[in-house]
Structures are given as structure tokens and as C-alpha cells.
Design a protein around this motif. Structure first.
Motif, PDB file in Angstrom:
ATOM      1  N   MET A 198       0.830  -1.279   0.133  1.00  0.00           N
ATOM      2  CA  MET A 198       0.085  -0.009  -0.029  1.00  0.00           C
ATOM      3  C   MET A 198       0.749   1.303  -0.147  1.00  0.00           C
ATOM      4  N   ILE A 199       2.001   1.205   0.856  1.00  0.00           N
ATOM      5  CA  ILE A 199       2.928   2.384   0.710  1.00  0.00           C
ATOM      6  C   ILE A 199       3.673   2.543  -0.164  1.00  0.00           C
ATOM      7  N   GLN A 200       3.921   1.372  -0.966  1.00  0.00           N
ATOM      8  CA  GLN A 200       4.806   1.226  -2.157  1.00  0.00           C
ATOM      9  C   GLN A 200       3.966   1.865  -3.163  1.00  0.00           C
ATOM     10  N   ALA A 201       2.731   1.742  -3.305  1.00  0.00           N
ATOM     11  CA  ALA A 201       1.852   2.425  -4.297  1.00  0.00           C
ATOM     12  C   ALA A 201       1.741   3.779  -4.003  1.00  0.00           C
ATOM     13  N   GLU A 202       1.678   4.205  -2.855  1.00  0.00           N
ATOM     14  CA  GLU A 202       1.725   5.566  -2.716  1.00  0.00           C
ATOM     15  C   GLU A 202       2.795   6.437  -2.897  1.00  0.00           C
ATOM     16  N   ARG A 203       4.085   5.729  -2.781  1.00  0.00           N
ATOM     17  CA  ARG A 203       5.272   6.372  -3.297  1.00  0.00           C
ATOM     18  C   ARG A 203       5.351   6.351  -4.602  1.00  0.00           C
ATOM     19  N   LEU A 204       4.863   5.442  -5.494  1.00  0.00           N
ATOM     20  CA  LEU A 204       4.792   5.522  -6.787  1.00  0.00           C
ATOM     21  C   LEU A 204       4.039   6.364  -7.529  1.00  0.00           C
ATOM     22  N   LEU A 205       2.941   6.874  -6.886  1.00  0.00           N
ATOM     23  CA  LEU A 205       2.079   7.671  -7.266  1.00  0.00           C
ATOM     24  C   LEU A 205       2.589   9.151  -7.065  1.00  0.00           C
ATOM     25  N   LEU A 206       3.362   9.662  -5.708  1.00  0.00           N
ATOM     26  CA  LEU A 206       3.955  10.916  -5.593  1.00  0.00           C
ATOM     27  C   LEU A 206       5.196  10.973  -6.396  1.00  0.00           C
ATOM     28  N   GLY A 207       5.889   9.877  -6.855  1.00  0.00           N
ATOM     29  CA  GLY A 207       6.877   9.852  -7.675  1.00  0.00           C
ATOM     30  C   GLY A 207       6.798  10.233  -9.075  1.00  0.00           C
ATOM     31  N   ALA A 208       5.492   9.810  -9.674  1.00  0.00           N
ATOM     32  CA  ALA A 208       5.017  10.089 -10.850  1.00  0.00           C
ATOM     33  C   ALA A 208       4.566  11.508 -10.870  1.00  0.00           C
ATOM     34  N   ALA A 209       4.116  12.169  -9.854  1.00  0.00           N
ATOM     35  CA  ALA A 209       3.456  13.515  -9.888  1.00  0.00           C
ATOM     36  C   ALA A 209       4.562  14.369  -9.736  1.00  0.00           C
ATOM     37  N   LEU A 210       5.741  14.039  -9.015  1.00  0.00           N
ATOM     38  CA  LEU A 210       6.976  14.996  -8.748  1.00  0.00           C
ATOM     39  C   LEU A 210       7.778  15.218 -10.065  1.00  0.00           C
TER      40      LEU A 210
ATOM     41  N   ASP B 139       6.246  16.330 -12.654  1.00  0.00           N
ATOM     42  CA  ASP B 139       5.850  17.649 -13.347  1.00  0.00           C
ATOM     43  C   ASP B 139       6.180  18.746 -12.251  1.00  0.00           C
ATOM     44  N   PRO B 140       7.198  19.717 -12.497  1.00  0.00           N
ATOM     45  CA  PRO B 140       7.605  20.607 -11.885  1.00  0.00           C
ATOM     46  C   PRO B 140       6.515  21.583 -11.202  1.00  0.00           C
ATOM     47  N   ALA B 141       5.428  21.664 -11.945  1.00  0.00           N
ATOM     48  CA  ALA B 141       4.319  22.578 -11.581  1.00  0.00           C
ATOM     49  C   ALA B 141       3.293  21.943 -10.390  1.00  0.00           C
ATOM     50  N   ASN B 142       3.454  20.727 -10.269  1.00  0.00           N
ATOM     51  CA  ASN B 142       2.679  20.195  -9.231  1.00  0.00           C
ATOM     52  C   ASN B 142       3.392  20.528  -7.871  1.00  0.00           C
ATOM     53  N   GLN B 143       2.627  21.369  -7.107  1.00  0.00           N
ATOM     54  CA  GLN B 143       3.160  21.823  -5.883  1.00  0.00           C
ATOM     55  C   GLN B 143       2.335  21.352  -4.651  1.00  0.00           C
ATOM     56  N   ARG B 144       0.940  20.736  -4.833  1.00  0.00           N
ATOM     57  CA  ARG B 144       0.154  20.256  -3.647  1.00  0.00           C
ATOM     58  C   ARG B 144      -0.059  18.817  -4.166  1.00  0.00           C
ATOM     59  N   PHE B 145      -0.177  17.795  -3.077  1.00  0.00           N
ATOM     60  CA  PHE B 145      -0.282  16.475  -3.561  1.00  0.00           C
ATOM     61  C   PHE B 145      -1.353  15.838  -2.554  1.00  0.00           C
ATOM     62  N   VAL B 146      -2.444  15.406  -3.117  1.00  0.00           N
ATOM     63  CA  VAL B 146      -3.815  14.701  -2.615  1.00  0.00           C
ATOM     64  C   VAL B 146      -3.889  13.531  -2.540  1.00  0.00           C
ATOM     65  N   LEU B 147      -3.610  12.481  -1.835  1.00  0.00           N
ATOM     66  CA  LEU B 147      -4.019  11.310  -1.817  1.00  0.00           C
ATOM     67  C   LEU B 147      -5.434  10.711  -1.630  1.00  0.00           C
ATOM     68  N   LEU B 148      -6.008  10.042  -2.555  1.00  0.00           N
ATOM     69  CA  LEU B 148      -7.387   9.635  -2.448  1.00  0.00           C
ATOM     70  C   LEU B 148      -7.757   8.478  -2.838  1.00  0.00           C
ATOM     71  N   SER B 149      -8.937   7.769  -2.195  1.00  0.00           N
ATOM     72  CA  SER B 149      -9.216   6.421  -2.576  1.00  0.00           C
ATOM     73  C   SER B 149     -10.250   6.453  -3.559  1.00  0.00           C
ATOM     74  N   ASP B 150     -10.511   5.377  -4.098  1.00  0.00           N
ATOM     75  CA  ASP B 150     -11.574   5.005  -5.248  1.00  0.00           C
ATOM     76  C   ASP B 150     -12.994   5.321  -4.732  1.00  0.00           C
ATOM     77  N   SER B 151     -13.136   5.659  -3.411  1.00  0.00           N
ATOM     78  CA  SER B 151     -14.489   5.892  -2.920  1.00  0.00           C
ATOM     79  C   SER B 151     -14.513   7.284  -2.321  1.00  0.00           C
ATOM     80  N   CYS B 152     -13.561   8.171  -2.537  1.00  0.00           N
ATOM     81  CA  CYS B 152     -13.713   9.399  -1.983  1.00  0.00           C
ATOM     82  C   CYS B 152     -14.362  10.474  -2.810  1.00  0.00           C
TER      83      CYS B 152
END
Length: 422
Positions: free
Chosen positions: A174-186, A188-201
Motif C-alpha cells: 500500500m505504501i509502495q503504491a503511494e510512493r509510486l504515485l508521488l514519484g510520478a506526480a513529482l 511535473d515541476p508545476a505540481n506543488q500540492r499532492f492529495v492522496l485519495l481512494s476510489d471511494s472518496c
């Protein structure tokens, strides 16, 4: 390397030329070495010893260098579990301070089992936003592709990670997947805020409000508190000295981070390996296993996603840079019956209990009480009192439809729900 040095000695004469006459006992000794032979013998011995000492020093240097490299990950924090004042030093980010042009973005990071059942709601949410102000990244099961056949919203087309992994609830994946998401978003230098959401949010406000709320705060929103549950005992002394008990934290995995904190999570090479080795969920009760089940239930129980980010930030002394609360609301069902069924889980909002009054009650919450620390966290943003929550979970499709019908997110075209379910 072994140097062979020939010893040059005066040989004895052949027996046939030895004179047979009576002499004293000293006459039977070898003739003395010449000064020249002694000199060369000593010189070669000095050279051999010098080469041997150099090789020995080189081998010792290689050995200690290798040991230092192997132990580097486990020696960056305090040298003992009681030394809470020592500072943990992470590896610095390779992508920090990258300049960008245009407005800053919010990266919406969806952690999904497979598809996004509430994509119709999020489609309406993003339709009322400037595309220059956000990005979308989805971690789904490996091989799953978001296209016109699997999602109702074009906003999600091809937004899945290509390096996704198989994720299990309550596992380190689960935390491996979170790290992969953050890594992909980082990336893009324009991404300055990062919100983690579930598929039921679901979002509780329109895009403009949420964007302004997140951008106004220089802090990350991370639900973090001391884990004082001695009965459950998720911390294990085996984590020490890398993670001392005083730095152990607990909280929700649904976080919102500023860029510098997202980089800390992605760059971590010390705390994550400890979690991977020692923080594992106890298997659920399975009566069919008989005595083996009893043995399994005695194993140490740890839920990685409820501790990792919080503990990592505590190890980095970042508590002072956080709003120590989350922006995603969950209504927990803490009944005994539910506890016996694998553990506590949030209650699901369906059509009946997702009406305007229920949503208003969530949006009116202005503080959160942490019983473990006897602390009430008044929700603020850049020193201004604000509602606590921007998102909520877990919503069914019916609950999401009821939320949309209230016009909270903007105009909604109900015809999209008549399409075939992806």
C-alpha cells in the motif's frame, strides 16, 4: 600477492675436493656470507615487506568501505532508542527546486483497486476547473488502462501508472503504491500540492474552493498522533535503533502534502526498508486452519499505511511543519462485531445517508479531538479558522449521485449514468 625472493648462499664444495685432515670443530662451519650478499638479501626483504603491507592496507580499506556502504541505511538515525534529540538525515532530493512556468498545480492521486466507480462525480468536479491548475494520476492494478471503455470521464484517459504493482489491504504494498504515485506526480515541476485519495472518496466543495484552500497553506495536512495503544502494540523493538519508539506515530493514510514533503517520502531509503521488514499485518482469523490459526494470531500486528508517513516525518523532525490533521473525513464503525470481522472500517455513505443535511454536518466540523494525546486540533489554514474537511469517504455510487444532485460541485448531467457500467 606473494613475492618470492631467492636466497643466495655459498654452496659447499663437492665431497671429492674436501680435504680430509683433522681440524678443530669450528672448521666444519659454512664460510661466512659476503657483505654484498647480505646487502642484497636485506634490500629484497624490505621490498617484499613493503609490498605486502600496501596490499594489506588496500584490502582493509576495501573491506571497511563495503561495510560502511552496507550499514549506511541502518545508521542514519539515532544511535540508540533513547537518543530522541539526534537528527535523522535523509538523502536530498534529486528533483528539488526545479523551476516551472505557469500556475502551480494540485496533483490528485487516486489509489484504486481497478476502475474508478465514482468517475462520473469527479468528471463533473474537474469540468469546472482550469486544466492548468491540476493533474491526475491513478494507481490501479497492473495492466489496467483507463480509456473510453473503462471510464465515463475523459479526464482519466491514460492517467494510470505504467509501473503499478499488486496491492493488498494492510500490506506494505500500500505504501509502495503511494510512493509510486508521488514519484510520478513529482516529475511535473508545476505540481506543488499532492492529495492522496481512494476510489471511494468524494469532494465536498467545488474545485475553486479546494484549490484555494490547499494553495493557501504552506503546511502539509497529515493526521499524526502518538500511538499509545499498549494492548495492540504495533511498534516492535526490532525497529530500534533506526526507529526509536519515541518517534513512532499513527494516523490516516489520506494525506495532503506540499512538494518538499512529497520529496521526503519518495527519497526515503532508510525508514521504508524497516517497515518492509518489521511492519506486517497479522493474517485474518481463519477457523479452518485450526491450531495453525491460533499460532498465526500470536504474530506481531502492524498496519504499514497507518504509520509510515507519520513516523517518517517525525524522524525528519517535520512535526512543526504540519497541520496535524487530515482533510478527508471518515465515519468509523468501531463496534465489537465489526472488530471481530477483520477490523474497524469506515461506514459507507449510500443514497439515504448522503443527503444535504448529512453533508452539511461534515462541512460544519471545525475541530478534531485526539483522545490518545488529550488534544483538540482546531482546524486552521495559514492561521485562519476553516472547516476541517475537503473530501469524504466511503461513498457508494448512490451516495455520490445524491451529493451531485445537491449541486455542490456544479451542474450535473445525469445522462452519463445511463451509459454501460465500466
Amino acid at each position: 600477492m606473494i613475492v618470492s625472493i631467492p636466497l643466495v648462499l655459498n654452496r659447499r664444495r663437492p665431497p671429492t675436493v674436501i680435504m680430509k685432515k683433522k681440524t678443530s670443530s669450528s672448521s666444519s662451519l659454512l664460510p661466512p656470507l659476503s657483505a654484498r650478499h647480505v646487502f642484497w638479501f636485506g634490500w629484497k626483504l624490505v621490498i617484499a615487506l613493503s609490498i605486502s603491507l600496501c596490499l594489506l592496507a588496500l584490502l582493509r580499506l576495501q573491506y571497511y568501505s563495503s561495510q560502511e556502504s552496507d550499514d549506511d541505511d541502518l545508521s542514519r538515525s539515532s544511535s540508540s532508542s533513547s537518543s530522541s534529540s539526534s537528527r535523522f538525515t535523509p538523502r536530498r532530493s534529486r528533483i528539488s527546486n526545479v523551476p516551472f512556468q505557469g500556475p502551480p498545480k494540485v496533483a490528485f492521486l487516486f489509489l484504486a483497486r481497478r476502475n474508478l466507480p465514482l468517475d462520473f462525480l469527479w468528471g463533473t468536479f474537474f469540468e469546472n476547473a482550469d486544466v492548468a491548475n491540476f493533474s491526475i494520476h491513478v494507481h490501479s492494478e497492473p495492466g489496467f488502462v483507463f480509456d473510453e471503455s473503462t471510464t465515463r470521464s475523459a479526464f482519466f484517459y491514460n492517467r494510470q501508472l505504467t509501473n503499478s504493482i499488486k496491492v493488498g489491504w494492510g500490506e506494505v504494498s500500500m505504501i509502495q503504491a503511494e510512493r509510486l504515485l508521488l514519484g510520478a506526480a513529482l516529475a511535473d515541476p508545476a505540481n506543488q500540492r499532492f492529495v492522496l485519495l481512494s476510489d471511494s472518496c468524494v469532494p465536498l466543495y467545488n474545485f475553486s474552493y479546494i484549490y484555494s484552500y490547499l494553495m493557501a497553506s504552506p503546511r502539509s495536512f497529515v493526521d499524526s498522533f502518538l500511538d499509545l495503544d499498549k494492548k495492540e502494540g504495533r511498534y516492535t523493538p526490532k525497529m530500534s535503533p533506526v526507529i526509536p519508539k519515541i518517534k513512532w506515530r499513527k494516523g490516516s493514510q489520506w494525506i495532503s502534502l506540499v512538494r518538499s514533503h512529497a520529496e521526503v517520502v519518495v527519497d526515503d531509503e532508510v525508514i521504508f526498508p524497516v517497515f518492509k521488514k518489521f511492519c506486517k499485518r497479522r493474517p485474518p482469523i481463519d477457523v479452518s486452519k485450526g491450531k495453525q490459526n491460533s499460532k498465526l494470531q500470536k504474530q506481531h500486528n502492524c498496519i504499514p499505511d497507518e504509520h509510515y508517513v507519520q513516523t517518517l516525518f517525525a524522524m525528519n523532525d517535520l512535526d512543526g511543519e504540519l497541520e496535524k490533521r487530515m482533510v478527508t473525513y471518515s465515519l468509523w464503525n468501531e463496534t465489537v462485531t465489526n472488530m471481530e470481522n477483520k477490523g474497524w472500517h469506515p461506514m459507507t455513505f449510500n443514497y439515504a445517508n448522503a443527503g444535504p443535511q448529512q453533508i452539511k454536518r461534515i462541512k460544519d466540523i471545525i475541530s478534531v479531538y485526539y483522545e490518545n494525546e488529550h488534544r483538540r486540533e482546531w482546524c486552521s489554514n495559514n492561521s485562519t479558522r476553516v472547516p476541517c474537511f475537503l473530501f469524504a469517504r466511503k461513498f457508494s455510487r448512490g451516495g455520490a449521485m445524491h451529493l451531485l444532485s445537491g449541486g455542490v460541485l456544479g451542474p450535473f448531467d445525469a445522462s452519463v449514468l445511463l451509459d454501460t457500467q465500466p
